[in-house]
Design a protein around this motif. Structure first.
Motif, PDB file in Angstrom:
ATOM      1  N   VAL A 136       0.834  -1.205   0.000  1.00 52.70           N
ATOM      2  CA  VAL A 136       0.000   0.000   0.000  1.00 52.70           C
ATOM      3  C   VAL A 136       0.865   1.250   0.000  1.00 52.70           C
ATOM      4  O   VAL A 136       0.546   2.247  -0.660  1.00 52.70           O
ATOM      5  N   ARG A 139       1.950   1.750  -3.474  1.00 52.10           N
ATOM      6  CA  ARG A 139       0.832   1.451  -4.367  1.00 52.10           C
ATOM      7  C   ARG A 139       1.024   2.152  -5.719  1.00 52.10           C
ATOM      8  O   ARG A 139       1.609   3.237  -5.808  1.00 52.10           O
ATOM      9  N   ASP A 144       4.419  -2.643  -6.208  1.00 57.15           N
ATOM     10  CA  ASP A 144       3.055  -3.058  -5.883  1.00 57.15           C
ATOM     11  C   ASP A 144       2.556  -4.092  -6.888  1.00 57.15           C
ATOM     12  O   ASP A 144       1.939  -5.096  -6.519  1.00 57.15           O
ATOM     13  N   VAL A 148       1.602  -7.928  -5.803  1.00 62.34           N
ATOM     14  CA  VAL A 148       0.273  -8.526  -5.983  1.00 62.34           C
ATOM     15  C   VAL A 148       0.378  -9.777  -6.848  1.00 62.34           C
ATOM     16  O   VAL A 148      -0.289 -10.792  -6.587  1.00 62.34           O
ATOM     17  N   ARG A 209      -2.925 -10.220   0.372  1.00 58.06           N
ATOM     18  CA  ARG A 209      -3.791  -9.607  -0.637  1.00 58.06           C
ATOM     19  C   ARG A 209      -5.085  -9.096  -0.018  1.00 58.06           C
ATOM     20  O   ARG A 209      -5.592  -8.032  -0.395  1.00 58.06           O
ATOM     21  N   TRP A 210      -5.625  -9.828   0.945  1.00 56.53           N
ATOM     22  CA  TRP A 210      -6.856  -9.391   1.619  1.00 56.53           C
ATOM     23  C   TRP A 210      -6.608  -8.138   2.445  1.00 56.53           C
ATOM     24  O   TRP A 210      -7.384  -7.176   2.381  1.00 56.53           O
ATOM     25  N   TYR A 211      -5.527  -8.130   3.217  1.00 56.22           N
ATOM     26  CA  TYR A 211      -5.206  -6.955   4.024  1.00 56.22           C
ATOM     27  C   TYR A 211      -4.896  -5.752   3.141  1.00 56.22           C
ATOM     28  O   TYR A 211      -5.233  -4.609   3.478  1.00 56.22           O
ATOM     29  N   ARG A 212      -4.253  -5.979   2.007  1.00 59.95           N
ATOM     30  CA  ARG A 212      -3.966  -4.873   1.092  1.00 59.95           C
ATOM     31  C   ARG A 212      -5.254  -4.220   0.623  1.00 59.95           C
ATOM     32  O   ARG A 212      -5.353  -2.983   0.547  1.00 59.95           O
ATOM     33  N   THR A 213      -6.260  -5.027   0.301  1.00 60.30           N
ATOM     34  CA  THR A 213      -7.560  -4.481  -0.131  1.00 60.30           C
ATOM     35  C   THR A 213      -8.189  -3.631   0.971  1.00 60.30           C
ATOM     36  O   THR A 213      -8.729  -2.544   0.707  1.00 60.30           O
ATOM     37  N   LEU A 216      -6.159  -0.334   1.322  1.00 61.69           N
ATOM     38  CA  LEU A 216      -6.401   0.575   0.194  1.00 61.69           C
ATOM     39  C   LEU A 216      -7.745   1.284   0.339  1.00 61.69           C
ATOM     40  O   LEU A 216      -7.873   2.464  -0.006  1.00 61.69           O
ATOM     41  N   GLU A 217      -8.743   0.567   0.844  1.00 66.56           N
ATOM     42  CA  GLU A 217     -10.047   1.190   1.053  1.00 66.56           C
ATOM     43  C   GLU A 217      -9.963   2.277   2.117  1.00 66.56           C
ATOM     44  O   GLU A 217     -10.558   3.346   1.977  1.00 66.56           O
TER      45      GLU A 217
END
Length: 325
Positions: A136, A139, A144, A148, A209-213, A216-217
């Motif tokens: 992140v 990003r 990044d 990913v 990948r889940w924590y990155r999402t 980012l939100e």
């Protein structure tokens, strides 16, 4: 706060009773006591006398839910459901088919399962959050993109590949760790560091990948833009605001893995010959010991419900609006 916890505990009681009843019906709906007796006797066409004798010796000769041969309350209590299912609420699991006390076996195997699961859980959480925050922070850059991509590749690889590949490379080729086995005391680390390392690497892709999402939100919200406008650095915004406000989804993923800390990893413990609850369950499935399997399913259900209650409580600690709502 106390009233909130009490409400959650009261909600859990009918859920646990329903899970217990469903598990009982599933086990004895698929395999009747006669079927279980035939499998344990090892004879497809066992004599009725042998089947009846096996059922009497192990308490499988009682009716399922209602016993008309008894008097009063024993019509409901002297049944297979009470003897084999409701008795588990007192953590009286009875005996396995080999005669060993199931509760005693479980107590003896909790330690090895915990020794593998706890460091795997802690290191996986730290590694996944750190890697996700790094992605992140960089990003929309080449780092990044390839990060990913690496996560997707790691997600696509079977856990069996990590286990077998790790055993061959680290244990066979490099001789840095035993292929399998377990020892207590100071020798424990020599046997456990490889399965712990494989567990961390195997779950890193999906978790990061889940924590990155999630991050980012959070980082695109207005309060982060306001913090940047006030001169807060990007790194400080990530650790001081983004990580804090992402705690609810993080806690959701963290607390629900609590059952795995106690019940162990079925595949990992079996491949590394670790005498934990995971390998105990696999052994019971192989030997068709339904008493052990039912006990492990019940323990998993209890721990899962407890983890959900802890999740609700942890929500109130990080966000008081949940409790007020």
């Amino acid at each position: 706060m106390l009233a909130y916890i009490v409400r959650r505990l009261l909600y859990a009681v009918p859920i646990l009773l329903g899970v217990n009843l469903f598990t009982f019906m599933l086990f004895f709906g698929v395999n009747s006591p006669d079927d279980i007796a035939r499998m344990q006797l090892g004879a497809k066409y066992a004599s009725p006398e042998a089947i009846q004798r096996w059922k009497v010796e192990r308490g499988y000769d009682k009716p399922m839910f209602y016993n008309p041969a008894q008097e009063g309350a024993e019509k409901l209590t002297d049944t297979l459901f009470v003897d084999k299912s409701l008795r588990m609420f007192t953590f009286d699991f009875g005996q396995a088919n080999d005669g060993h006390d199931i509760a005693l076996e479980i107590r003896g195997r909790v330690g090895p399962s915990f020794a593998v699961a706890l460091p795997t859980f802690a290191l996986s959480l730290v590694a996944a959050i750190t890697f996700a925050m790094l992605l992140v922070f960089f990003r929309a850059t080449v780092l990044d993109f390839w990060g990913v991509t690496l996560c997707v590749i790691m997600m696509s690889i079977s856990s069996m590949f990590y286990i077998i590949g790790g055993q061959w490379l680290v244990s066979k080729a490099w001789a840095l760790a035993p292929v399998s086995g377990y020892a207590g005391g100071v020798d424990m680390g020599r046997f456990l560091w490889l399965p712990v390392f494989i567990g961390v690497v195997g779950g890193l892709g999906a978790s990061a990948r889940w924590y990155r999402t999630i991050f980012l939100e959070e980082i695109s919200r207005d309060y982060i833009r306001t913090a940047r406008a006030k001169g807060l650095s990007e790194l400080a915004a990530l650790f001081r605001h983004v990580l804090k406000n992402a705690m609810i989804p993080i806690l959701t993923g963290v607390v629900v893995v609590i059952p795995a800390l106690f019940t162990g990893s079925l595949v990992m413990e079996s491949f590394f010959a670790i005498p934990g609850l995971g390998s105990y369950t696999i052994e019971a499935i192989r030997s068709q010991d339904f008493g052990v399997v039912r006990s492990m399913v019940f323990i998993g259900s209890v721990l899962y419900i407890i983890s959900l209650i802890l999740t609700d409580i942890s929500y109130t600690l990080v966000d008081p609006r949940v409790r007020l709502g």
